[in-house]
Design a protein around this motif. Structure first.
Motif, PDB file in Angstrom:
ATOM      1  N   ARG A 148      35.065  59.995  29.833  1.00 19.48           N
ATOM      2  CA  ARG A 148      35.912  59.017  30.531  1.00 19.48           C
ATOM      3  C   ARG A 148      36.293  57.898  29.568  1.00 19.48           C
ATOM      4  N   LYS A 149      37.546  57.446  29.653  1.00 18.45           N
ATOM      5  CA  LYS A 149      38.045  56.451  28.699  1.00 18.45           C
ATOM      6  C   LYS A 149      38.537  55.166  29.341  1.00 18.45           C
ATOM      7  N   ARG A 150      38.809  55.186  30.603  1.00 13.59           N
ATOM      8  CA  ARG A 150      39.255  53.978  31.308  1.00 13.59           C
ATOM      9  C   ARG A 150      38.191  53.661  32.343  1.00 13.59           C
ATOM     10  N   ILE A 151      37.431  52.644  32.046  1.00 15.85           N
ATOM     11  CA  ILE A 151      36.253  52.366  32.875  1.00 15.85           C
ATOM     12  C   ILE A 151      36.231  50.904  33.303  1.00 15.85           C
ATOM     13  N   ILE A 152      35.961  50.702  34.580  1.00  9.19           N
ATOM     14  CA  ILE A 152      35.755  49.362  35.130  1.00  9.19           C
ATOM     15  C   ILE A 152      34.303  49.267  35.585  1.00  9.19           C
ATOM     16  N   LEU A 153      33.631  48.232  35.154  1.00  9.31           N
ATOM     17  CA  LEU A 153      32.273  47.972  35.628  1.00  9.31           C
ATOM     18  C   LEU A 153      32.351  46.891  36.696  1.00  9.31           C
ATOM     19  N   ASP A 154      31.995  47.245  37.923  1.00  8.06           N
ATOM     20  CA  ASP A 154      32.086  46.337  39.066  1.00  8.06           C
ATOM     21  C   ASP A 154      30.729  45.692  39.322  1.00  8.06           C
ATOM     22  N   PHE A 155      30.683  44.377  39.211  1.00  2.00           N
ATOM     23  CA  PHE A 155      29.440  43.616  39.360  1.00  2.00           C
ATOM     24  C   PHE A 155      29.294  43.003  40.757  1.00  2.00           C
ATOM     25  N   SER A 156      30.069  43.454  41.731  1.00  2.00           N
ATOM     26  CA  SER A 156      30.066  42.783  43.033  1.00  2.00           C
ATOM     27  C   SER A 156      28.703  42.766  43.714  1.00  2.00           C
ATOM     28  N   ASN A 157      27.844  43.740  43.442  1.00  2.00           N
ATOM     29  CA  ASN A 157      26.501  43.763  44.043  1.00  2.00           C
ATOM     30  C   ASN A 157      25.469  42.974  43.254  1.00  2.00           C
ATOM     31  N   ARG A 206      36.739  47.372  31.300  1.00  2.00           N
ATOM     32  CA  ARG A 206      36.944  46.090  31.965  1.00  2.00           C
ATOM     33  C   ARG A 206      35.762  45.806  32.871  1.00  2.00           C
ATOM     34  N   LEU A 207      35.481  44.532  33.049  1.00  2.00           N
ATOM     35  CA  LEU A 207      34.434  44.093  33.960  1.00  2.00           C
ATOM     36  C   LEU A 207      35.097  43.316  35.086  1.00  2.00           C
ATOM     37  N   CYS A 208      34.525  43.392  36.288  1.00  4.93           N
ATOM     38  CA  CYS A 208      35.116  42.627  37.387  1.00  4.93           C
ATOM     39  C   CYS A 208      34.051  42.182  38.385  1.00  4.93           C
ATOM     40  N   ALA A 209      34.469  41.232  39.227  1.00  5.25           N
ATOM     41  CA  ALA A 209      33.658  40.733  40.335  1.00  5.25           C
ATOM     42  C   ALA A 209      32.315  40.157  39.870  1.00  5.25           C
ATOM     43  N   ILE A 210      32.355  39.412  38.783  1.00  4.43           N
ATOM     44  CA  ILE A 210      31.133  38.786  38.264  1.00  4.43           C
ATOM     45  C   ILE A 210      30.950  37.431  38.935  1.00  4.43           C
ATOM     46  N   ARG A 211      29.776  37.196  39.498  1.00  2.00           N
ATOM     47  CA  ARG A 211      29.491  35.922  40.163  1.00  2.00           C
ATOM     48  C   ARG A 211      29.563  34.783  39.147  1.00  2.00           C
ATOM     49  N   PRO A 212      29.921  33.575  39.601  1.00  2.00           N
ATOM     50  CA  PRO A 212      30.072  32.445  38.675  1.00  2.00           C
ATOM     51  C   PRO A 212      28.825  32.154  37.832  1.00  2.00           C
ATOM     52  N   ASP A 213      27.645  32.255  38.441  1.00 10.14           N
ATOM     53  CA  ASP A 213      26.437  31.948  37.665  1.00 10.14           C
ATOM     54  C   ASP A 213      26.160  33.015  36.609  1.00 10.14           C
ATOM     55  N   ILE A 214      26.540  34.249  36.863  1.00 10.98           N
ATOM     56  CA  ILE A 214      26.381  35.296  35.854  1.00 10.98           C
ATOM     57  C   ILE A 214      27.489  35.167  34.804  1.00 10.98           C
ATOM     58  N   TYR A 215      28.685  34.821  35.258  1.00 14.12           N
ATOM     59  CA  TYR A 215      29.787  34.628  34.312  1.00 14.12           C
ATOM     60  C   TYR A 215      29.439  33.541  33.300  1.00 14.12           C
ATOM     61  N   GLU A 216      28.698  32.541  33.758  1.00 13.64           N
ATOM     62  CA  GLU A 216      28.298  31.453  32.868  1.00 13.64           C
ATOM     63  C   GLU A 216      27.505  31.993  31.668  1.00 13.64           C
ATOM     64  N   VAL A 217      26.686  33.010  31.902  1.00 12.97           N
ATOM     65  CA  VAL A 217      25.934  33.632  30.806  1.00 12.97           C
ATOM     66  C   VAL A 217      26.901  34.276  29.813  1.00 12.97           C
ATOM     67  N   PHE A 218      27.929  34.927  30.336  1.00 17.02           N
ATOM     68  CA  PHE A 218      28.947  35.521  29.466  1.00 17.02           C
ATOM     69  C   PHE A 218      29.656  34.438  28.660  1.00 17.02           C
ATOM     70  N   LYS A 243      37.930  40.538  34.808  1.00 18.93           N
ATOM     71  CA  LYS A 243      38.869  40.218  35.886  1.00 18.93           C
ATOM     72  C   LYS A 243      38.093  39.750  37.114  1.00 18.93           C
ATOM     73  N   ASP A 244      38.787  38.997  37.976  1.00 17.99           N
ATOM     74  CA  ASP A 244      38.134  38.444  39.167  1.00 17.99           C
ATOM     75  C   ASP A 244      37.767  39.529  40.176  1.00 17.99           C
ATOM     76  N   THR A 245      38.678  40.471  40.399  1.00 18.03           N
ATOM     77  CA  THR A 245      38.444  41.483  41.430  1.00 18.03           C
ATOM     78  C   THR A 245      38.698  42.883  40.868  1.00 18.03           C
ATOM     79  N   GLN A 246      38.238  43.867  41.610  1.00 23.38           N
ATOM     80  CA  GLN A 246      38.468  45.258  41.228  1.00 23.38           C
ATOM     81  C   GLN A 246      39.978  45.558  41.209  1.00 23.38           C
ATOM     82  N   GLU A 247      40.713  44.983  42.158  1.00 19.65           N
ATOM     83  CA  GLU A 247      42.159  45.186  42.207  1.00 19.65           C
ATOM     84  C   GLU A 247      42.817  44.624  40.948  1.00 19.65           C
TER      85      GLU A 247
END
Length: 117
Positions: free
Chosen positions: A47-56, A83-95, A107-111
């Motif tokens: 697979r070459k186009r991958i989104i990692l969804d952090f919503s959980n 691409r990464l998406c749906a990262i909570r603000p406190d986790i994004y701060e680590v990034f 990105k903010d959302t999966q969409e």
């Protein structure tokens, strides 16, 4: 030792969306399993186009960041995009603190992540 599935994988067109199952990605054993399952998407499934969804995800250890960096290298090495998406603000701060927000396409959302892929 638990060897359950740590990510849920779905396909949207030719994009693979990997959603983390765990709310807390802290345990070294779980992080190893997550890394193995993520790397298999590229190395075994091609697979070459991958989104990692952090919503959980509510908590993410710094050790997990290493797996994400390796995943990014593997996807880019295969000529793909991650691409990464749906990262909570406190986790994004680590990034942001580690400047990984510059490395990853976040990105903010999966969409939002699906657009333009």
């Amino acid at each position: 030792m638990a060897t359950g599935r740590r990510i849920d994988v779905e396909e949207v067109g030719d994009v693979t969306i990997a959603t983390f199952v765990d709310r807390k990605i802290l345990d070294e054993n779980n992080i190893q399993q997550i890394g193995s399952q993520l790397f298999a998407l590229v190395e075994e499934d091609g697979r070459k186009r991958i989104i990692l969804d952090f919503s959980n995800v509510e908590y993410l250890s710094s050790a997990a960041l290493g797996k994400l960096i390796t995943m990014d290298k593997k996807v880019k090495g295969a000529g793909g995009k991650l691409r990464l998406c749906a990262i909570r603000p406190d986790i994004y701060e680590v990034f942001a603190i580690t400047k990984l927000n510059k490395l990853f396409d976040i990105k903010d959302t999966q969409e939002d992540a699906l657009q333009g892929f």
